[in-house]
Scaffold this active site. Structure first.
Site, PDB file in Angstrom:
ATOM      1  N   GLN A  99     125.006 -19.042   1.727  1.00  0.00           N
ATOM      2  CA  GLN A  99     125.658 -17.972   2.467  1.00  0.00           C
ATOM      3  C   GLN A  99     125.191 -16.504   2.111  1.00  0.00           C
ATOM      4  OE1 GLN A  99     129.880 -16.865   2.222  1.00  0.00           O
ATOM      5  NE2 GLN A  99     130.370 -17.229   4.045  1.00  0.00           N
ATOM      6  N   TYR A 180     133.786  -8.179   5.238  1.00  0.00           N
ATOM      7  CA  TYR A 180     132.510  -7.812   4.794  1.00  0.00           C
ATOM      8  C   TYR A 180     131.867  -7.148   5.916  1.00  0.00           C
ATOM      9  CZ  TYR A 180     134.402 -10.184   0.782  1.00  0.00           C
ATOM     10  OH  TYR A 180     135.142 -10.761  -0.222  1.00  0.00           O
ATOM     11  N   ARG A 227     129.400 -17.512  10.106  1.00  0.00           N
ATOM     12  CA  ARG A 227     130.752 -17.754   9.512  1.00  0.00           C
ATOM     13  C   ARG A 227     131.654 -16.482  10.165  1.00  0.00           C
ATOM     14  NH1 ARG A 227     134.825 -19.002   4.185  1.00  0.00           N
ATOM     15  NH2 ARG A 227     135.257 -21.030   5.102  1.00  0.00           N
ATOM     16  N   GLY A 321     138.034 -25.376   0.428  1.00  0.00           N
ATOM     17  CA  GLY A 321     137.796 -24.229  -0.493  1.00  0.00           C
ATOM     18  C   GLY A 321     138.651 -24.726  -1.942  1.00  0.00           C
ATOM     19  N   ARG A 322     139.759 -24.437  -1.706  1.00  0.00           N
ATOM     20  CA  ARG A 322     140.372 -24.568  -3.062  1.00  0.00           C
ATOM     21  C   ARG A 322     140.408 -25.921  -3.690  1.00  0.00           C
ATOM     22  NH1 ARG A 322     145.333 -21.262  -0.726  1.00  0.00           N
ATOM     23  NH2 ARG A 322     144.739 -22.286   0.939  1.00  0.00           N
TER      24      ARG A 322
HETATM   25  C1  FNR Z   1     137.033 -17.827  -1.034  1.00  0.00           C
HETATM   26  N1  FNR Z   1     136.443 -17.621   0.411  1.00  0.00           N
HETATM   27  C2  FNR Z   1     135.195 -17.220   0.761  1.00  0.00           C
HETATM   28  N2  FNR Z   1     134.908 -17.291   1.864  1.00  0.00           N
HETATM   29  C3  FNR Z   1     133.427 -16.932   2.143  1.00  0.00           C
HETATM   30  O1  FNR Z   1     133.135 -17.019   3.310  1.00  0.00           O
HETATM   31  N3  FNR Z   1     132.555 -16.819   1.398  1.00  0.00           N
HETATM   32  C4  FNR Z   1     132.947 -16.761  -0.195  1.00  0.00           C
HETATM   33  O2  FNR Z   1     132.195 -16.331  -0.975  1.00  0.00           O
HETATM   34  C5  FNR Z   1     134.230 -16.929  -0.638  1.00  0.00           C
HETATM   35  N4  FNR Z   1     134.636 -16.943  -1.787  1.00  0.00           N
HETATM   36  C6  FNR Z   1     136.099 -17.447  -2.016  1.00  0.00           C
HETATM   37  C7  FNR Z   1     136.409 -17.534  -3.374  1.00  0.00           C
HETATM   38  C8  FNR Z   1     137.719 -18.278  -3.802  1.00  0.00           C
HETATM   39  C9  FNR Z   1     137.856 -18.483  -5.199  1.00  0.00           C
HETATM   40  C10 FNR Z   1     138.478 -18.666  -2.595  1.00  0.00           C
HETATM   41  C11 FNR Z   1     139.930 -19.000  -3.091  1.00  0.00           C
HETATM   42  C12 FNR Z   1     138.152 -18.448  -1.208  1.00  0.00           C
HETATM   43  C13 FNR Z   1     137.447 -18.495   1.449  1.00  0.00           C
HETATM   44  C14 FNR Z   1     137.089 -19.926   1.466  1.00  0.00           C
HETATM   45  O3  FNR Z   1     135.847 -20.208   1.945  1.00  0.00           O
HETATM   46  C15 FNR Z   1     138.055 -20.514   2.291  1.00  0.00           C
HETATM   47  O4  FNR Z   1     137.949 -19.914   3.842  1.00  0.00           O
HETATM   48  C16 FNR Z   1     139.509 -20.193   1.907  1.00  0.00           C
HETATM   49  O5  FNR Z   1     139.645 -20.742   0.712  1.00  0.00           O
HETATM   50  C17 FNR Z   1     140.492 -21.097   2.837  1.00  0.00           C
HETATM   51  O6  FNR Z   1     140.337 -22.663   2.727  1.00  0.00           O
HETATM   52  P1  FNR Z   1     141.092 -23.457   1.784  1.00  0.00           P
HETATM   53  O7  FNR Z   1     141.026 -22.862   0.310  1.00  0.00           O
HETATM   54  O8  FNR Z   1     142.750 -23.289   2.274  1.00  0.00           O
HETATM   55  O9  FNR Z   1     140.696 -24.858   2.159  1.00  0.00           O
END
Ligand code: FNR
Length: 369
Positions: A99, A180, A227, A321-322
């Site tokens: 990314q 961003y 994205r 993600g999480r």
């Molecule tokens: C993120 N998210 C995120 N999104 C992205 O486009 N680039 C990134 O580097 C990050 N970094 C990031 C770090 C951490 C610790 C979290 C928890 C989230 C957002 C992530 O990709 C995702 O869209 C969200 O976490 C929602 O998805 P989940 O966690 O509900 O499955």
């Protein structure tokens, strides 16, 4: 019969299933914003044969830094570090996109070349935070980019794409969401420009589309993705007409023939749910009617809602993600309906192997796979 676990073609790649790893900033790069053995081990744990990983947001310009410890792809010295990661993922038969990132106003002068002010499309008051050697601190007020500087950052996206290719990635994803730099250009709450990069949506979308074109010039369109976070209001974002803005973007992106469009559902604010987890998909469902290629949906999905959105045809893949942070073997857990490890929020950002490499696999066989 699970649709989530049926194969799918993404660009030139035949994937074995549709559970992707979302990009996740973990801030464990070494000095010089270079990935090391720790990061390679983390991605290797999460790689699986025929699975897709989107590696964490990675800065393309020195002015794009906003989180100390996040990796870069703005210098040739970073290529070898990333090669450790891509080799480790490929050894397990996985695919990995990088990314490409520029934080724009979400930064602090301590992270900027010569301690200068962070850069943005326009000067708009903003009360976010950046991560520096002093921890999470309020951002430094940004200054507006000149046209020449915009051209330089677009060139940084192109060169970052080139380095990603040299580092052995399978493709690149432009980070156009979460407030961003490309998102700051796109949404009118953060863009007050009156030149070719501001005003009507055709101008506000220009930066994102040109960054995409820069990556396409290196990779070809079918290994480039974008994205976006339609209606996302995290990081102080707002737009007067999100439907028109993001509809326009999806329509314009059709012309490229991209690998996929990655859509963060609006129920997610950064990494926090703002509504019930089982809320119906919103953004992907709408953009599906406009965007002609593959769609990855992300944000607050459960195994059930992921299966549902793919079965309904509103998305082709779902990124987690999480849950992927806490479950290195997440696709196998979903496939076999195994319970998930809970995630530890305190170790999301920065630190060492704790909360990074020590989440257990469900079984020894999966750990060894
Ligand atoms: C993120 N998210 C995120 N999104 C992205 O486009 N680039 C990134 O580097 C990050 N970094 C990031 C770090 C951490 C610790 C979290 C928890 C989230 C957002 C992530 O990709 C995702 O869209 C969200 O976490 C929602 O998805 P989940 O966690 O509900 O499955």
């Amino acid at each position: 019969m699970s649709k989530l676990f049926s194969p799918i073609q993404v660009g030139p790649y035949s994937l074995a299933h549709r559970v992707a790893m979302a990009p996740l900033t973990r801030m464990r790069a070494e000095a010089g914003d270079i990935p090391g053995a720790l990061m390679a081990a983390y991605y290797a744990q999460r790689a699986s044969a025929g699975g897709l990983i989107v590696a964490e947001a990675t800065v393309v310009s020195r002015t794009g830094r906003g989180y100390l410890g996040a990796p870069g792809i703005y210098a040739d010295a970073q290529i070898a570090g990333w090669k450790l990661v891509t080799d480790a993922v490929h050894a397990k038969g996985g695919r990995i996109f990088l990314q490409l990132w520029h934080v724009g106003r979400q930064s602090h002068s301590d992270l900027q070349p010569d301690g200068a002010a962070p850069v943005a499309p326009s000067v708009v008051p903003y009360e976010g935070v950046a991560f520096t050697a002093n921890g999470w601190v309020p951002v430094t007020p940004a200054r507006a980019l000149s046209l020449a500087e915009i051209a330089n950052i677009l060139e940084d996206f192109r060169r970052g794409a080139e380095r990603a290719l040299a580092a052995g990635f399978d493709g690149v994803e432009i980070h156009g969401g979460n407030g961003y730099l490309p998102d700051q250009f796109l949404q009118d709450g953060t863009n007050r420009r009156s030149d070719a990069y501001g005003g009507p949506v055709e101008n506000r979308a220009r930066f994102l589309l040109e960054a995409t074109a820069a990556a396409v010039s290196v990779w070809g369109a079918d290994r480039v993705a974008v994205r976006i976070a339609p209606s996302g209001d995290w990081a102080g974002m707002s737009d007067g007409n999100p439907e028109a803005t993001f509809g326009y973007v999806a329509e314009q992106l059709n012309a490229f023939g991209l690998a996929y469009l990655h859509v963060i559902e609006p129920r997610i604010r950064g990494a926090e749910l703002i509504a019930e987890k089982d809320q119906a998909p919103v953004a992907a469902q709408q953009l599906r009617k406009i965007f002609k290629g593959r769609i990855i949906a992300a944000g607050g999905f459960t195994p059930e809602s992921a299966e549902a959105i793919v079965a309904a045809g509103d998305a082709d893949l779902v990124a987690f993600g999480r849950d992927f942070i806490a479950n290195p073997d997440l696709p196998e857990r979903i496939r076999h309906q195994l319970p998930f490890n809970p995630y530890d929020r305190a170790s999301f950002y920065g630190g060492d192997a704790r909360g990074y490499l020590d989440y257990p696999f469900h079984s020894a066989e999966l750990a060894a796979a």
